[in-house]
Write a protein that holds these residues in place. Structure first.
Motif, PDB file in Angstrom:
ATOM      1  N   GLU A 123     -12.827  -2.878   2.680  1.00  0.00           N
ATOM      2  CA  GLU A 123     -12.179  -4.192   2.686  1.00  0.00           C
ATOM      3  C   GLU A 123     -12.008  -4.755   4.102  1.00  0.00           C
ATOM      4  O   GLU A 123     -11.497  -5.859   4.266  1.00  0.00           O
ATOM      5  CB  GLU A 123     -10.795  -4.099   2.018  1.00  0.00           C
ATOM      6  CG  GLU A 123     -10.838  -3.724   0.561  1.00  0.00           C
ATOM      7  CD  GLU A 123     -11.444  -4.827  -0.296  1.00  0.00           C
ATOM      8  OE1 GLU A 123     -11.165  -6.011  -0.055  1.00  0.00           O
ATOM      9  OE2 GLU A 123     -12.237  -4.492  -1.211  1.00  0.00           O
ATOM     10  N   THR A 128     -11.380   5.044   2.523  1.00  0.00           N
ATOM     11  CA  THR A 128     -12.626   4.430   2.056  1.00  0.00           C
ATOM     12  C   THR A 128     -12.393   2.983   1.622  1.00  0.00           C
ATOM     13  O   THR A 128     -13.156   2.079   1.971  1.00  0.00           O
ATOM     14  CB  THR A 128     -13.220   5.238   0.881  1.00  0.00           C
ATOM     15  OG1 THR A 128     -13.420   6.583   1.311  1.00  0.00           O
ATOM     16  CG2 THR A 128     -14.520   4.651   0.397  1.00  0.00           C
ATOM     17  N   HIS A 129     -11.321   2.776   0.882  1.00  0.00           N
ATOM     18  CA  HIS A 129     -10.979   1.435   0.399  1.00  0.00           C
ATOM     19  C   HIS A 129     -10.697   0.489   1.564  1.00  0.00           C
ATOM     20  O   HIS A 129     -11.215  -0.645   1.599  1.00  0.00           O
ATOM     21  CB  HIS A 129      -9.771   1.512  -0.532  1.00  0.00           C
ATOM     22  CG  HIS A 129      -9.199   0.172  -0.883  1.00  0.00           C
ATOM     23  ND1 HIS A 129      -9.809  -0.683  -1.774  1.00  0.00           N
ATOM     24  CD2 HIS A 129      -8.085  -0.468  -0.448  1.00  0.00           C
ATOM     25  CE1 HIS A 129      -9.089  -1.790  -1.880  1.00  0.00           C
ATOM     26  NE2 HIS A 129      -8.040  -1.680  -1.083  1.00  0.00           N
ATOM     27  N   TYR A 159       0.829  -1.201   0.000  1.00  0.00           N
ATOM     28  CA  TYR A 159       0.000   0.000   0.000  1.00  0.00           C
ATOM     29  C   TYR A 159       0.871   1.261   0.000  1.00  0.00           C
ATOM     30  O   TYR A 159       0.609   2.204  -0.740  1.00  0.00           O
ATOM     31  CB  TYR A 159      -0.931   0.029   1.218  1.00  0.00           C
ATOM     32  CG  TYR A 159      -2.210  -0.737   1.044  1.00  0.00           C
ATOM     33  CD1 TYR A 159      -3.193  -0.299   0.165  1.00  0.00           C
ATOM     34  CD2 TYR A 159      -2.451  -1.902   1.761  1.00  0.00           C
ATOM     35  CE1 TYR A 159      -4.383  -1.000   0.009  1.00  0.00           C
ATOM     36  CE2 TYR A 159      -3.630  -2.612   1.616  1.00  0.00           C
ATOM     37  CZ  TYR A 159      -4.597  -2.157   0.738  1.00  0.00           C
ATOM     38  OH  TYR A 159      -5.764  -2.851   0.579  1.00  0.00           O
ATOM     39  N   TRP A 171      -9.505   8.262  -0.608  1.00  0.00           N
ATOM     40  CA  TRP A 171      -9.734   7.007  -1.321  1.00  0.00           C
ATOM     41  C   TRP A 171      -9.187   5.832  -0.526  1.00  0.00           C
ATOM     42  O   TRP A 171      -9.840   4.796  -0.403  1.00  0.00           O
ATOM     43  CB  TRP A 171      -9.089   7.050  -2.703  1.00  0.00           C
ATOM     44  CG  TRP A 171      -9.139   5.705  -3.365  1.00  0.00           C
ATOM     45  CD1 TRP A 171     -10.168   5.182  -4.086  1.00  0.00           C
ATOM     46  CD2 TRP A 171      -8.126   4.694  -3.323  1.00  0.00           C
ATOM     47  NE1 TRP A 171      -9.859   3.909  -4.496  1.00  0.00           N
ATOM     48  CE2 TRP A 171      -8.609   3.578  -4.030  1.00  0.00           C
ATOM     49  CE3 TRP A 171      -6.867   4.624  -2.739  1.00  0.00           C
ATOM     50  CZ2 TRP A 171      -7.864   2.414  -4.188  1.00  0.00           C
ATOM     51  CZ3 TRP A 171      -6.128   3.462  -2.885  1.00  0.00           C
ATOM     52  CH2 TRP A 171      -6.632   2.377  -3.612  1.00  0.00           C
TER      53      TRP A 171
END
Length: 122
Positions: free
Chosen positions: A33, A28-29, A5, A25
């Motif tokens: 997950e 949120t991702h 990441y 982003w």
């Protein structure tokens, strides 16, 4: 996982993607997950990446303000282009440039140390 990441974030930032949008982003991702717990590890890895880059980044030290232009030119000819130029009066005159593991020392201090060593060893 954190390293992947962090590397992806670093690459996106280098491409010029807006930092705030990128972070939004990512959060949120990770929430979607179920990986929100990775955030502190990703931050730590980003800091480590930045520290490694800063350590190997090109640097140029000059003895005085008046030597900057000539030092930039000579360092570039020697293969080191540095956007960062700092004044270090401890080098007496001349300049020192460093990038990665390469150091080019054209300072008065180095010349004096070499002269001293030659006198002492002979």
């Amino acid at each position: 996982m954190e390293k992947a990441y962090a590397a992806a974030l670093q690459e996106a930032l280098e491409k010029g993607i807006d930092e705030q949008k990128l972070v939004a982003w990512l959060v949120t991702h990770l929430k979607a997950e179920g990986r929100s717990k990775l955030l502190p590890g990703i931050l730590a890895e980003l800091k480590a990446l930045n520290a490694r880059e800063a350590k190997s980044a090109a640097r140029l030290e000059v003895a005085s303000e008046g030597e900057k232009a000539e030092a930039l030119k000579e360092a570039k000819q020697a293969g080191i282009e540095s956007p960062l130029v700092t004044i270090n009066p401890d080098i007496i005159r001349g300049w020192r440039a460093q990038e990665g593991g390469m150091l080019i020392d054209r300072s008065g201090k180095k010349a004096l140390v070499e002269l001293y060593r030659n006198i002492v060893t002979h």
